[in-house]
Design an enzyme around this catalytic site. Structure first.
Site, PDB file in Angstrom:
ATOM      1  N   ILE A  82       0.696  -0.978  -0.017  1.00 54.62           N
ATOM      2  CA  ILE A  82      -0.567   0.170  -0.091  1.00 54.62           C
ATOM      3  C   ILE A  82       0.906   1.316  -0.050  1.00 54.62           C
ATOM      4  O   ILE A  82       2.079   1.332   0.950  1.00 54.62           O
ATOM      5  CB  ILE A  82      -1.063  -0.361   1.505  1.00 54.62           C
ATOM      6  CG1 ILE A  82      -1.801  -1.326   1.035  1.00 54.62           C
ATOM      7  CG2 ILE A  82      -2.031   1.663   1.512  1.00 54.62           C
ATOM      8  CD1 ILE A  82      -2.555  -1.225   0.014  1.00 54.62           C
ATOM      9  N   LYS A  83       0.250   2.048  -0.883  1.00 52.54           N
ATOM     10  CA  LYS A  83       1.534   3.342  -1.209  1.00 52.54           C
ATOM     11  C   LYS A  83       0.508   4.739  -0.292  1.00 52.54           C
ATOM     12  O   LYS A  83      -0.606   4.958  -0.580  1.00 52.54           O
ATOM     13  CB  LYS A  83       1.545   3.886  -2.740  1.00 52.54           C
ATOM     14  CG  LYS A  83       3.130   4.442  -2.852  1.00 52.54           C
ATOM     15  CD  LYS A  83       3.252   4.269  -4.439  1.00 52.54           C
ATOM     16  CE  LYS A  83       4.152   5.256  -4.532  1.00 52.54           C
ATOM     17  NZ  LYS A  83       4.508   5.267  -6.538  1.00 52.54           N
ATOM     18  N   VAL A  84       1.488   5.168   0.416  1.00 53.95           N
ATOM     19  CA  VAL A  84       0.035   6.160   0.457  1.00 53.95           C
ATOM     20  C   VAL A  84       1.450   7.544   0.560  1.00 53.95           C
ATOM     21  O   VAL A  84       2.341   7.283   0.576  1.00 53.95           O
ATOM     22  CB  VAL A  84      -0.099   6.500   2.752  1.00 53.95           C
ATOM     23  CG1 VAL A  84      -0.433   4.817   2.874  1.00 53.95           C
ATOM     24  CG2 VAL A  84       1.249   6.145   3.079  1.00 53.95           C
TER      25      VAL A  84
END
Ligand code: G3P
Length: 217
Positions: A82-84
């Site tokens: 997951i890229k934030v």
């Protein structure tokens, strides 16, 4: 050093994965938009080709919605990372996801202090953008050196994922600094294979071999 390919173009990913040099994939909303595909389907297709980490970025700006989006993205495949974004809500989301064992890539990092925050939030990867810093007259590689030093000082497990790589010299310098990962466009990964003396030498070998009239098989 691991090589990730920074694209949402499935044909490019398949082609490069066949070389054995692709350890993972990074995407971002701009790359996903360019693909014209439904985002969830796109990530599923990429994950089926590359077994390593595949970064899929949330598009919400608040923590609660980021968590909901992450729940959808996580279900796509085991290798989804997951890229934030590097914002207070992004880091809060990073901390929550990391503590439950989900790999998180914190993106849009432009300072060593931001990288320090991401490591403290338990990020699996920090993505400092070297090319975009160079574009505005800063030294992107100097940032990589600072982050590597800081992470080494405190033995953080967060991997330095050098992003916004524009050319082979960025890859070379990042590798010399000991960065764990470089994510690069397909053209840059292909360029790493090339050297004019390799081409010249191979041609000479092949010309001489042809003169023997032999064949190995
Ligand atoms: O995916 C993030 C980063 O690698 C983007 O690179 O070339 O758009 O600055 P660039």
């Amino acid at each position: 050093m691991k090589f990730f390919v920074d694209t949402a173009d499935l044909n490019e990913i398949k082609d490069l994965a066949a070389t054995g040099m692709v350890d993972g994939v990074t995407t971002n909303p701009s790359l996903a938009a360019k693909s014209g595909k439904k985002f969830v389907d796109l990530i599923a297709e990429i994950c089926a080709v590359v077994p390593g980490p595949v970064s899929a970025e949330v598009t919400a700006l608040d923590h609660a919605t980021m968590m909901k989006e992450a729940a959808v993205l996580k279900k796509i495949a085991k290798n989804v990372t997951i890229k934030v974004p590097l914002t207070p809500d992004g880091l809060k989301t990073c901390k929550a996801l990391s503590s439950e064992g989900t790999m998180v890539n914190v993106t849009l990092c432009f300072s060593a202090n931001q990288a320090l925050l991401a490591a403290k939030a338990g990020a699996a990867f920090i993505s400092p953008f070297v090319g975009r810093l160079d574009d505005i007259g800063y030294d992107g590689l100097e940032l990589i050196a600072d982050i590597c030093q800081i992470y080494n000082n405190y033995e953080f497990k967060t991997e330095v994922l050098v992003a916004s790589i524009r050319h082979p010299v960025h890859v070379l310098q990042a590798a010399k600094l000991g960065a764990h990962v470089g994510t690069m466009p397909p053209s840059t990964l292909r360029a790493l294979f090339n050297h004019p003396l390799t081409d010249k030498g191979l041609k000479a070998f092949m010309d001489d071999w042809a003169k023997t009239g032999q064949s190995i098989i």
